[in-house]
Design an enzyme around this catalytic site. Structure first.
Site, PDB file in Angstrom:
ATOM      1  N   THR B 189       0.880  -1.150   0.000  1.00 27.50           N
ATOM      2  CA  THR B 189       0.000   0.000   0.000  1.00 27.50           C
ATOM      3  C   THR B 189       0.919   1.200   0.000  1.00 27.50           C
ATOM      4  OG1 THR B 189      -1.506  -1.226   1.443  1.00 27.50           O
ATOM      5  CG2 THR B 189      -1.827   1.132   1.327  1.00 27.50           C
ATOM      6  N   ARG B 217     -12.625  -9.228  -2.915  1.00 30.22           N
ATOM      7  CA  ARG B 217     -12.239  -8.874  -1.544  1.00 30.22           C
ATOM      8  C   ARG B 217     -12.018  -7.367  -1.418  1.00 30.22           C
ATOM      9  NH1 ARG B 217      -6.969  -6.713   0.642  1.00 30.22           N
ATOM     10  NH2 ARG B 217      -7.034  -7.198   2.858  1.00 30.22           N
ATOM     11  N   VAL B 218     -12.621  -6.765  -0.419  1.00 33.49           N
ATOM     12  CA  VAL B 218     -12.435  -5.350  -0.145  1.00 33.49           C
ATOM     13  C   VAL B 218     -11.483  -5.215   1.041  1.00 33.49           C
ATOM     14  CG1 VAL B 218     -13.579  -3.207   0.532  1.00 33.49           C
ATOM     15  CG2 VAL B 218     -14.764  -4.843  -0.950  1.00 33.49           C
ATOM     16  N   GLY B 219     -10.440  -4.435   0.868  1.00 35.40           N
ATOM     17  CA  GLY B 219      -9.463  -4.247   1.937  1.00 35.40           C
ATOM     18  C   GLY B 219      -9.728  -2.980   2.731  1.00 35.40           C
ATOM     19  N   ASP B 220      -8.768  -2.606   3.564  1.00 30.21           N
ATOM     20  CA  ASP B 220      -8.969  -1.478   4.474  1.00 30.21           C
ATOM     21  C   ASP B 220      -8.684  -0.126   3.842  1.00 30.21           C
ATOM     22  OD1 ASP B 220      -6.204  -2.310   4.392  1.00 30.21           O
ATOM     23  OD2 ASP B 220      -5.824  -0.923   6.040  1.00 30.21           O
ATOM     24  N   THR B 239      -0.942   0.641   6.623  1.00 24.83           N
ATOM     25  CA  THR B 239      -0.561  -0.420   5.690  1.00 24.83           C
ATOM     26  C   THR B 239      -0.358  -1.693   6.494  1.00 24.83           C
ATOM     27  OG1 THR B 239       1.144  -1.219   4.183  1.00 24.83           O
ATOM     28  CG2 THR B 239       1.859   0.378   5.833  1.00 24.83           C
ATOM     29  N   GLY B 240      -0.919  -2.775   6.003  1.00 23.87           N
ATOM     30  CA  GLY B 240      -0.772  -4.031   6.726  1.00 23.87           C
ATOM     31  C   GLY B 240      -1.852  -5.010   6.372  1.00 23.87           C
ATOM     32  N   GLY B 242      -5.029  -5.974   6.101  1.00 19.76           N
ATOM     33  CA  GLY B 242      -6.211  -5.127   6.096  1.00 19.76           C
ATOM     34  C   GLY B 242      -7.363  -5.567   6.967  1.00 19.76           C
TER      35      GLY B 242
END
Lengths: 324, 324
Positions: B189, B217-220, B239-240, B242
């Site tokens: 990210t 898939r939806v991330g953070d 970042t990480g 999610g």
């Protein structure tokens, strides 16, 4: 911790719900739909079941009722399709599942739970979520199942007027000219929060979105912390003008005020809704804490809602009325 | 309030970044990419520009650099496509914009800003977001623009191994067998946070997601409060892994600890990352407050990062090293 008191609250959306546009027959139908959902959830809690099972059952019942903008009875997008969002969260594990823009899933809240329990993800969207639904074997329904004449007319009317509509506006539009979403601000979502006898909290929310919506707009319902949250101290489900709930993390904010300011549920929820009012956001929320305390604040004209608390009797309300 | 001190921090992803797999040439390239982004943002702040313009410029620079998993250089989904997410938030207005799963937008962060400024929505996803991009006239790019041989090999390798990969894993995989996302946990990210001389805060984040991802898939990153948040007291970009950031509202949680517990930025960010570590979430965040204080905590082996604070000199780091 001693045995907690079971508690359950549900909502069927908030907004401009005009008494003048409500007939006794229609009001009885809404009350019947809310009552059925309340008892679907309470039956589980009463038998010692989990808050997670209870909120799922209550939301399934509301999704199945065509009166509410979720599951069957969802509004239509600009393209004449149904795109539904749902989320569920288990406060005891801080685990959550959400689906956005799913099309032929009979009960989106069930799919959200399967995302939580069967995948390493929190949120799936669009075609991918539909594909997951097929592969996991959750019950699907064809377009005809979701169709209600009332919602279709709502779309035709919205297209003609060139506007995006939210949920409970149609009953107004029968008696008065349609107003834009930003002036009438009616919102359609269903949700449930519960505390079980072990003090475990859960929340679930489901919506059919906005009539005539375009551009793949994502609302607050399927966003953990915005429209739905359950943690160690409270569980919250919101309904209202989603963008305000997203920018302000409304569902999680109740929890943060309790955890970090040491507030009780009632004060935390009141402050959160007061803040929403201050910034021009309209809607409401339902919330429960680990002691089984329930609150259902809202700043709109009405919010379809019901609850069963300590005394085991169910209450159903629509307008600003005594909560006792 | 007196004049604030301008400050800017950026990140290019966190994860297992092994010194043993890093060549001096590659490290110089990463440092060059971070330095360019830092100066793109700082040039704006230094001329009295807004924090919002600064974070957008810094993230555009990182999106344009093929080394980072955002914009050009984004990883490929299972179907061999790029699906990118981005979000931006203006702390002075508590307004935000986000896009998810966009495909041919050269700079997703620009589109996120247009969602914030030109629509009444916060978040657009999928085909609808791409359609909005075309209609609003933001710069598009064909598939070839996003293609990098390195990322394509990463996909082939991931498909062969039957796994989902996150970002910075590939450099490991050249020297050792690929490991699963859950064991190597590399995350890709890019992001920026800034404070301008008026004390206005802003945050922006952008990502190409996970190699070989499926199911939409939806991330953070594109979720306000999870991977990106800017408010009155701080601005945060994460970042990480999610899913942990989504369940814990990591970006907003730094703000909530400051607002409701009265903590300073450093303590609030440290507590937030400590909580993340406790629950098994890996990654990091960058954050700034209205005084121009900067923090860049992370619990992974490395985080590509850089900052310019009070003294006006730029610092770039990759591993756990002295921050001074």
């Amino acid at each position: 911790m001693g045995q907690s008191k079971s508690a359950l609250a549900i909502h069927g959306g908030a907004g401009t719900i005009l008494r003048s546009a409500m007939t006794p027959e229609l009001e009885a139908e809404y009350r019947g739909g809310l009552s059925a959902a309340l008892h679907a959830g309470w039956d589980i809690l009463d038998k010692g079941g989990s808050s997670l099972d209870a909120v799922e059952a209550a939301v399934i019942s509301l999704e199945d009722c065509p009166l509410f903008n979720a599951g069957r009875g969802s509004v239509f997008t600009h393209e004449g399709k149904n795109e539904m969002d749902a989320a569920i969260m288990d406060g005891s594990s801080i685990n959550a599942g959400a689906v956005a823009c799913v099309r032929n899933v009979k009960n989106p809240v069930k799919l959200a739970r399967l995302v939580m329990e069967r995948t390493e993800h929190v949120s799936l969207a669009g075609d991918g979520a539909d594909q997951f639904a097929e592969e996991i074997g959750v019950e699907l329904a064809d377009n005809a199942y979701f169709y209600t004449e009332f919602r279709w007319k709502q779309l035709e009317e919205a297209i003609e007027a060139g506007k995006v509509q939210l949920d409970h506006s149609a009953y107004n539009s029968e008696t008065q000219p349609s107003t834009t979403a930003s002036s009438s601000k009616p919102f359609g979502t269903v949700g449930a929060v519960a505390c079980d006898t072990s003090g475990r909290l859960a929340a679930a929310t489901s919506t059919g979105g906005m009539t005539n919506k375009r551009y793949g707009r994502v609302g607050d319902t399927a966003i953990i912390g915005a429209g739905t949250y359950a943690g160690e101290v409270c569980a919250v489900s919101c309904t209202g003008h989603g963008e305000y709930f997203m920018r302000n993390l409304t569902a999680y904010d109740v929890s943060a005020r309790m955890k970090y300011k040491g507030m009780n549920l009632e004060d935390a929820a009141r402050e959160t809704v007061e803040h929403l009012t201050k910034i021009g956001g309209e809607g409401g929320l339902i919330a429960v804490d680990t002691q089984g305390n329930l609150v259902l604040p809202f700043n709109s004209e009405g919010m379809y809602r019901g609850w069963i608390g300590e005394d085991g009797t169910s209450k159903i309300r629509i307008y600003h009325e005594s909560e006792s």
